[in-house]
Motif scaffolding. Sequence first.
Motif, mmCIF file in Angstrom:
data_model
loop_
_atom_site.group_PDB
_atom_site.id
_atom_site.type_symbol
_atom_site.label_atom_id
_atom_site.label_comp_id
_atom_site.label_asym_id
_atom_site.label_seq_id
_atom_site.Cartn_x
_atom_site.Cartn_y
_atom_site.Cartn_z
ATOM 1 N N ALA A 1 0.838 -1.193 0.000
ATOM 2 C CA ALA A 1 0.000 0.000 0.000
ATOM 3 C C ALA A 1 0.873 1.242 0.000
ATOM 4 C CB ALA A 1 -0.923 -0.017 1.220
ATOM 5 N N ARG A 2 0.221 2.398 0.025
ATOM 6 C CA ARG A 2 0.933 3.673 0.108
ATOM 7 C C ARG A 2 1.161 4.012 1.569
ATOM 8 N NH1 ARG A 2 0.002 6.634 -4.724
ATOM 9 N NH2 ARG A 2 1.267 8.274 -3.799
ATOM 10 N N TRP A 3 2.376 4.494 1.883
ATOM 11 C CA TRP A 3 2.763 4.780 3.263
ATOM 12 C C TRP A 3 2.935 6.289 3.436
ATOM 13 C CZ3 TRP A 3 3.229 0.439 6.378
ATOM 14 C CH2 TRP A 3 3.317 -0.790 5.704
ATOM 15 N N PHE A 4 2.336 6.834 4.505
ATOM 16 C CA PHE A 4 2.368 8.279 4.721
ATOM 17 C C PHE A 4 2.909 8.669 6.092
ATOM 18 C CE2 PHE A 4 -0.537 7.622 1.293
ATOM 19 C CZ PHE A 4 -0.307 8.694 0.455
ATOM 20 N N GLY A 5 3.448 7.720 6.841
ATOM 21 C CA GLY A 5 3.946 8.045 8.165
ATOM 22 C C GLY A 5 2.807 8.247 9.140
ATOM 23 N N PRO A 6 3.097 8.287 10.428
ATOM 24 C CA PRO A 6 2.049 8.346 11.456
ATOM 25 C C PRO A 6 1.344 9.698 11.486
ATOM 26 C CG PRO A 6 4.182 8.656 12.455
ATOM 27 C CD PRO A 6 4.446 8.305 11.020
ATOM 28 N N THR A 7 0.125 9.658 11.967
ATOM 29 C CA THR A 7 -0.623 10.895 12.197
ATOM 30 C C THR A 7 -0.211 11.443 13.558
ATOM 31 O OG1 THR A 7 -2.473 10.084 10.882
ATOM 32 C CG2 THR A 7 -2.906 11.913 12.398
ATOM 33 N N ILE A 8 0.458 12.580 13.538
ATOM 34 C CA ILE A 8 0.978 13.186 14.766
ATOM 35 C C ILE A 8 0.257 14.500 14.984
ATOM 36 C CG2 ILE A 8 3.000 14.178 15.887
ATOM 37 C CD1 ILE A 8 4.702 12.176 14.321
ATOM 38 N N ALA B 1 17.221 11.173 27.735
ATOM 39 C CA ALA B 1 18.058 10.004 27.486
ATOM 40 C C ALA B 1 17.231 8.891 26.862
ATOM 41 C CB ALA B 1 18.690 9.529 28.786
ATOM 42 N N PHE B 2 16.002 8.756 27.309
ATOM 43 C CA PHE B 2 15.034 7.858 26.689
ATOM 44 C C PHE B 2 13.640 8.300 27.118
ATOM 45 C CE2 PHE B 2 16.117 5.706 30.681
ATOM 46 C CZ PHE B 2 14.902 5.286 31.188
ATOM 47 N N ALA B 3 12.628 7.760 26.446
ATOM 48 C CA ALA B 3 11.247 8.099 26.751
ATOM 49 C C ALA B 3 10.528 6.871 27.282
ATOM 50 C CB ALA B 3 10.536 8.629 25.502
ATOM 51 N N VAL B 4 9.491 7.117 28.058
ATOM 52 C CA VAL B 4 8.642 6.052 28.589
ATOM 53 C C VAL B 4 7.213 6.351 28.155
ATOM 54 C CG1 VAL B 4 7.813 4.866 30.647
ATOM 55 C CG2 VAL B 4 10.136 5.821 30.615
ATOM 56 N N CYS B 5 6.524 5.339 27.631
ATOM 57 C CA CYS B 5 5.126 5.544 27.253
ATOM 58 C C CYS B 5 4.435 4.194 27.171
ATOM 59 C CB CYS B 5 5.010 6.300 25.929
ATOM 60 S SG CYS B 5 5.570 5.369 24.486
ATOM 61 N N HIS B 6 3.138 4.233 26.871
ATOM 62 C CA HIS B 6 2.351 3.008 26.763
ATOM 63 C C HIS B 6 2.245 2.521 25.318
ATOM 64 C CE1 HIS B 6 1.375 2.895 30.971
ATOM 65 N NE2 HIS B 6 0.953 4.150 30.938
ATOM 66 N N ALA B 7 3.172 2.953 24.487
ATOM 67 C CA ALA B 7 3.326 2.463 23.107
ATOM 68 C C ALA B 7 2.232 2.942 22.174
ATOM 69 C CB ALA B 7 3.428 0.936 23.067
ATOM 70 N N GLY B 8 1.683 4.127 22.430
ATOM 71 C CA GLY B 8 0.854 4.751 21.417
ATOM 72 C C GLY B 8 1.726 5.109 20.223
ATOM 73 N N GLU B 9 1.246 4.847 19.015
ATOM 74 C CA GLU B 9 2.120 5.002 17.851
ATOM 75 C C GLU B 9 2.581 6.440 17.656
ATOM 76 O OE1 GLU B 9 2.495 3.611 13.178
ATOM 77 O OE2 GLU B 9 0.650 3.226 14.275
ATOM 78 N N THR C 1 3.206 8.791 19.994
ATOM 79 C CA THR C 1 4.296 9.107 20.937
ATOM 80 C C THR C 1 5.563 8.348 20.568
ATOM 81 O OG1 THR C 1 2.639 9.441 22.675
ATOM 82 C CG2 THR C 1 4.936 9.197 23.365
ATOM 83 N N VAL C 2 5.421 7.060 20.253
ATOM 84 C CA VAL C 2 6.585 6.262 19.851
ATOM 85 C C VAL C 2 7.249 6.881 18.628
ATOM 86 C CG1 VAL C 2 7.238 4.060 18.794
ATOM 87 C CG2 VAL C 2 5.839 4.082 20.856
ATOM 88 N N SER C 3 6.455 7.266 17.646
ATOM 89 C CA SER C 3 7.008 7.827 16.418
ATOM 90 C C SER C 3 7.758 9.127 16.690
ATOM 91 C CB SER C 3 5.885 8.087 15.408
ATOM 92 O OG SER C 3 5.239 6.877 15.061
ATOM 93 N N GLN C 4 7.191 9.977 17.539
ATOM 94 C CA GLN C 4 7.853 11.244 17.834
ATOM 95 C C GLN C 4 9.174 11.027 18.571
ATOM 96 O OE1 GLN C 4 4.981 14.655 18.898
ATOM 97 N NE2 GLN C 4 3.697 12.829 19.089
ATOM 98 N N GLU D 1 -3.169 -3.531 20.327
ATOM 99 C CA GLU D 1 -2.568 -2.658 19.319
ATOM 100 C C GLU D 1 -1.250 -2.074 19.826
ATOM 101 O OE1 GLU D 1 -3.627 1.347 16.674
ATOM 102 O OE2 GLU D 1 -5.103 0.521 18.068
ATOM 103 N N ALA D 2 -1.251 -1.609 21.080
ATOM 104 C CA ALA D 2 -0.029 -1.041 21.645
ATOM 105 C C ALA D 2 1.054 -2.110 21.785
ATOM 106 C CB ALA D 2 -0.320 -0.399 22.998
ATOM 107 N N PHE D 3 0.669 -3.327 22.151
ATOM 108 C CA PHE D 3 1.657 -4.400 22.263
ATOM 109 C C PHE D 3 2.346 -4.642 20.928
ATOM 110 C CE2 PHE D 3 3.014 -8.761 21.763
ATOM 111 C CZ PHE D 3 3.765 -8.976 22.914
ATOM 112 N N LEU D 4 1.573 -4.645 19.847
ATOM 113 C CA LEU D 4 2.161 -4.873 18.528
ATOM 114 C C LEU D 4 3.129 -3.755 18.163
ATOM 115 C CD1 LEU D 4 -1.022 -6.163 16.670
ATOM 116 C CD2 LEU D 4 0.935 -7.527 17.422
ATOM 117 N N THR D 5 2.782 -2.503 18.517
ATOM 118 C CA THR D 5 3.701 -1.392 18.273
ATOM 119 C C THR D 5 4.956 -1.549 19.113
ATOM 120 O OG1 THR D 5 1.874 0.111 17.735
ATOM 121 C CG2 THR D 5 3.964 1.110 18.391
ATOM 122 N N ALA D 6 4.784 -1.888 20.384
ATOM 123 C CA ALA D 6 5.933 -2.065 21.280
ATOM 124 C C ALA D 6 6.842 -3.186 20.785
ATOM 125 C CB ALA D 6 5.451 -2.351 22.691
ATOM 126 N N ARG D 7 6.244 -4.235 20.258
ATOM 127 C CA ARG D 7 7.050 -5.340 19.743
ATOM 128 C C ARG D 7 7.858 -4.913 18.531
ATOM 129 N NH1 ARG D 7 3.976 -10.823 18.242
ATOM 130 N NH2 ARG D 7 3.283 -9.540 16.474
#
Length: 314
Positions: free
Chosen positions: A126-133, A215-223, A225-228, A244-250
Amino acid sequence: DADAMAGLVDGWRHLLRALGAHLVVGDYAPAALLAARSLGIASSAVGPGFQIPPADRPLPPLRDWEAVPQSRMAATEARVLATANAVLARHGAAPYAYAADLLRGDLPLLCTWPELDPWGRGETDARWFGPTIAGAGAGARPPVWPDGAGPRVFAYLRGPHPDHAALLAALARAGCRTLCYLPDVAGGAAPPFTHPRVAWAGGPVALDAALPASAFAVCHAGESTVSQALLAGVPVLTLPQTAEAFLTARRVRRLGAGININEMARPLDWDGIVRRMLEGEDYRAAARAFALRHADFAAERQAEAIAGVLEEML
């Protein structure tokens, strides 16, 4: 149930006809896309990878780390597909080949990157456009870190969560100066942990200022926040709370850009986890490599780019 689905689709058909629609854009809207197909109207699904499944194969299991019987998956796929195709047949429209087609439209536009796509489908699907931030917003605050020396860590948390206190205590023991935004605490709830090295933000924090200083970030793996964080070249310690968050974290863990605590044996060694995040040059290298690969990404231009593709479809 085909009759119930037909009722939903009829509602969409009446609306699309009344509008004289030439194109339907769906954000996780299977009934609308089904109605468009029944009317011969072009359609496109727009959204994150999780809600737009891969093409030309049965729907993947959402919790693929569990032993899901293949017979159960096949039966579900068959029922969904039969229901959708029964509705299409009533209107003389071509049937779907797979249940996933309900969520894809004629042209899926993925608001993610291949590296973070939960299904690992590759770059040709498919076409890829990066995350919606989302933008920082008028209320976003500049980061205010705890006083003193020590590495800075930004944590964007949502509660309640059983590991918040243990994690924050380990950060304090490691000498980290942690700035934490937890909406419940910002709204007046008691923080799960208090320490001079932990500052609680009174509202949303400007991530474009907080993340590069961390030094690093902590989050619940929302795409988002992870992307930023990765775009800032900052590794991520993730505490996923949903499938969904687990799959992103993985995906982050497989990139080598962080740790997914839900893939680790319990009880967790929080001091060891924090130490690995602080000392892990490999995590930082992977995050920086990600940032370099996507250095030309501009979140504010995503909608314009997607609109250009949609106009081409017309």
